[in-house]
Motif scaffolding. Structure first.
Motif, PDB file in Angstrom:
ATOM      1  N   VAL A  35       0.945  -1.094  -0.022  1.00  0.00           N
ATOM      2  CA  VAL A  35       0.004  -0.150   0.067  1.00  0.00           C
ATOM      3  C   VAL A  35       0.996   1.361  -0.075  1.00  0.00           C
ATOM      4  CG1 VAL A  35      -1.630   1.353   1.192  1.00  0.00           C
ATOM      5  CG2 VAL A  35      -1.929  -1.294   1.273  1.00  0.00           C
ATOM      6  N   VAL A  48      -6.953   3.210  -2.894  1.00  0.00           N
ATOM      7  CA  VAL A  48      -5.615   2.808  -2.316  1.00  0.00           C
ATOM      8  C   VAL A  48      -4.730   2.752  -3.505  1.00  0.00           C
ATOM      9  CG1 VAL A  48      -4.461   0.682  -0.966  1.00  0.00           C
ATOM     10  CG2 VAL A  48      -7.217   1.378  -0.667  1.00  0.00           C
ATOM     11  N   VAL A  50      -1.676   0.807  -5.154  1.00  0.00           N
ATOM     12  CA  VAL A  50      -0.876  -0.351  -4.819  1.00  0.00           C
ATOM     13  C   VAL A  50       0.525  -0.270  -5.359  1.00  0.00           C
ATOM     14  CG1 VAL A  50      -0.768  -2.654  -5.040  1.00  0.00           C
ATOM     15  CG2 VAL A  50      -2.940  -1.592  -3.876  1.00  0.00           C
TER      16      VAL A  50
END
Length: 589
Positions: A35, A48, A50
């Motif tokens: 993350v 999020v 990634v």
RNA sequence: GGACCUGUGGUGCAGCUUGGAGUGCACGUCGGCCUGUCAAGCCGAAGGUCGCGGGUUCAAAUCCCGUCAGGUCCGCCA
């Protein structure tokens, strides 16, 4: 992050995030990574980022997820085109995102001790203590990967040129000359030691005797000397040696390798690499590793002050430098320069500021009242200065005067250099001997196996300090990348050199007997080179310190802050080696 | 072996000259709000041996001495 040509993802995932593009819209994919950042807009909308080896992708989640930066996750989702107006052009994957996602936490992470975004400069000690996190940062990932590409390009160049890669021992024999060696005590031979090689020099010469013709190795070298921005205990060199070759040939092998390396780092090299003699380099730039990106050369003003009464200017050689940034040279900065010159070994430094006078230009200086009119006029002419310039003069023996002023040229001129420019240069015709030690013996400039220049052979006896050698350095932007030479392959010449160096036959046979013996059985003429890959990589990626291109470097005091090395070891380990440790001075007090 | 710079909540900095209550900024962390952000935003909270030891002083993050750690350099690196 750079998009790498990616192998097919396997195992827990079926794609690398950096490879996702608009073409993939509609596909269901599974990715893994860390993350990078969470942007929470309430439990109904969470973004999020990634990150994996290949890049970053935005993952959209619609339920509250317990995530923090650096958690390791596996995300299944559908590649979707981003809603109109929400593309992110600074991201390679900025046109798409993953939706309808299921996020699985593979590994939780404590808050990172420092930001892994590249915005802030983090304290060096903290970075080194948590090197595994530091290396996660994009800059370090890039540096280490470019280094791998450089290595690969160098190998390809060597293979293309017919070189054979051969490994040489790390447990080597002491050769007490040159750099201090790391010692490895022997368990089976108490009291005896191996050393770690400061370079594979002798081994590769033996490989020439063995008939391998062209050897190379990306070799680790170890030297127990004090560390610097461009020096670690252990460093990596492209080491090569070739038989039946001339200096020109070796230079051409190396040129091919560094050209390939530069290209691998995305830096095209145009034209041939130029050459300058050592004498010229010293005379014009005051160093044997000149930064050719800017001029500002030293000027000889010895003749200007041939009849001077000023004691500071009564010296065999006077060198002048016109300061590149005179307006910044306040009185206190000039005083600092004088101190710097003294710390570099000069007796002093004379500065003269050009100011407008009643008739023409005048010189303001601590010695101005002792300057004759002719001297002032001739100095202004010789240095071609104008109003406001500052002239710096060092008087000493030729080499010392050049060296001190050469260092000041670097100190003052550093910001004149264009950081995007890469100027390689060969430095040739080094003197065979660099001087005479306290005991009156000649000292080799390079090493004692360097072949003297053919033309200077008859001066070996009469004037050895003027003898040039068949050695050559490669310099890039003021950094010495490496050096090489044609070696002595004949016993009679080697004996002569040893005797000039004050090495007795007995000493020579003790230290290098195996090499001298080998030379009795048919040694081909040979020569080679080695250059530092840490330094080359640092320069090519724009770093000023080789630590930035080494995965796990040591601090300036030789510590590894991550592992704690060097560490005390147990007495029984010393016992096994037949050794004991003396109490330290501070333990005694 | 030597010179210089740096050390202040987890991180980056300011404060240090000219001593006066651990004062401030940004990031991060934790809690709350928030449906299109991408260095998200807003509100709130916690978090400190001012590297360590000594000295000067009524009083030290601040001045002095020593020391440790990191950095840059000289010596050293054939």
């Amino acid at each position: 992050m750079e998009s790498t040509s990616l192998v097919d993802a396997k195992g827990l995932r079926d794609r690398y995030v950096g490879s996702l593009r608009s073409d993939d819209v509609g596909k269901r994919v599974t990715v893994c990574g860390w993350v990078a950042r969470v942007r929470e807009h309430g439990e109904h909308l969470v973004f999020v980022d990634v990150r994996d080896y290949s890049g970053i992708v935005q993952v959209v989640a619609h339920s509250s997820v317990e995530l923090r930066s650096e958690f390791v996750v596996r995300v299944a989702g559908t590649v979707a085109k981003r809603p109109e107006g929400t593309d992110n052009s600074s991201l390679a994957t900025g046109e798409i995102e993953l939706t309808d996602t299921a996020i699985e936490v593979l590994s939780e992470a404590e808050p990172s001790p420092f930001s892994l975004q590249d915005r802030a400069e983090i304290d060096e000690a903290t970075r080194l203590r948590f090197r595994f996190l530091d290396l996660r940062r994009e800059r370090m990932q890039q540096n280490i990967r470019v280094r791998a590409k450089i290595n690969s390009a160098i190998r390809a160049s060597m293979e293309r040129q017919g070189f054979t890669e051969i490994e040489t021992p790390l447990l080597w024999t002491p050769t007490p000359e040159g750099a201090r060696e790391f010692v490895v005590p022997s368990r089976l031979h108490l009291g005896s030691s191996y050393v770690l090689p400061q370079s594979p020099q002798l081994a590769k010469q033996l490989l020439m005797v063995a008939g391998f013709d062209r050897y190379y190795q990306i070799a680790r070298c170890l030297r127990d000397e004090d560390l610097r921005a461009d020096r670690q205990f252990e460093f990596t060199q492209l080491d090569l040696e070739a038989s039946f070759v001339t200096q020109r040939d070796v230079m051409s092998f190396i040129s091919d390798a560094v050209t390939a390396a530069s290209q691998a780092a995305g830096i095209p090299l145009e034209g041939e690499i130029g050459a300058i003699t050592w004498k010229d380099a010293m005379d014009r730039f005051g160093v044997d590793k000149p930064d050719m990106r800017y001029g500002n050369e030293l000027i000889d003003v010895t003749s200007v002050f041939a009849g001077t009464s000023i004691r500071a200017l009564s010296a065999p050689c006077l060198k002048a430098l016109v300061a590149p940034n005179p307006s910044s040279l306040t009185r206190s900065r000039l005083d600092n320069l004088v101190d710097r010159a003294k710390s570099l070994g000069a007796k002093g430094l004379l500065w003269l500021r050009v100011i407008p006078g009643s008739d023409g230009l005048q010189l303001e200086s601590p010695v101005s009242k002792f300057l004759t009119e002719d001297e002032s006029k001739n100095l202004v002419a010789a240095t071609n200065v104008s109003d406001g310039d500052v002239i710096l003069i060092v008087g000493d023996e030729w080499q010392k005067a050049c060296e001190v002023l050469g260092q000041l040229r670097i100190d003052l001129g550093r910001n004149q250099a264009n950081p995007g420019e890469f100027r390689y240069v060969w430095v040739i015709d080094f003197p065979l001997f660099e001087g005479i030690d306290e005991e009156g013996r000649l000292v080799s400039t390079h090493h004692p196996f360097t072949m003297p220049n053919q033309e200077d052979f008859d001066k070996l006896a009469s004037d050895p300090l003027s003898v040039r050698s068949q050695s050559y350095d490669l310099v890039l932007n003021g950094w010495e990348l490496g050096s090489g030479s044609i070696r002595i392959h004949r016993g009679d010449i080697q004996s002569r050199i040893f005797s000039l160096l004050g090495v007795t036959e007995e000493e020579a046979s003790n230290r290098f007997g195996f090499l001298l013996e080998a030379f009795k059985y048919g040694a081909p003429p040979h020569g080679g080179f080695a250059f530092g890959i840490d330094r080359l990589t640092a320069l090519l990626v724009g770093e000023e310190n080789i630590r930035e291109v080494i995965a796990f470097p040591k601090t300036q005091s030789g510590s590894d802050l991550m592992t704690g090395a060097p560490k005390q070891i147990e007495a029984k380990v010393w016992d096994l080696l037949g050794l004991s440790v003396k109490p330290q001075k501070k333990d005694l007090s």
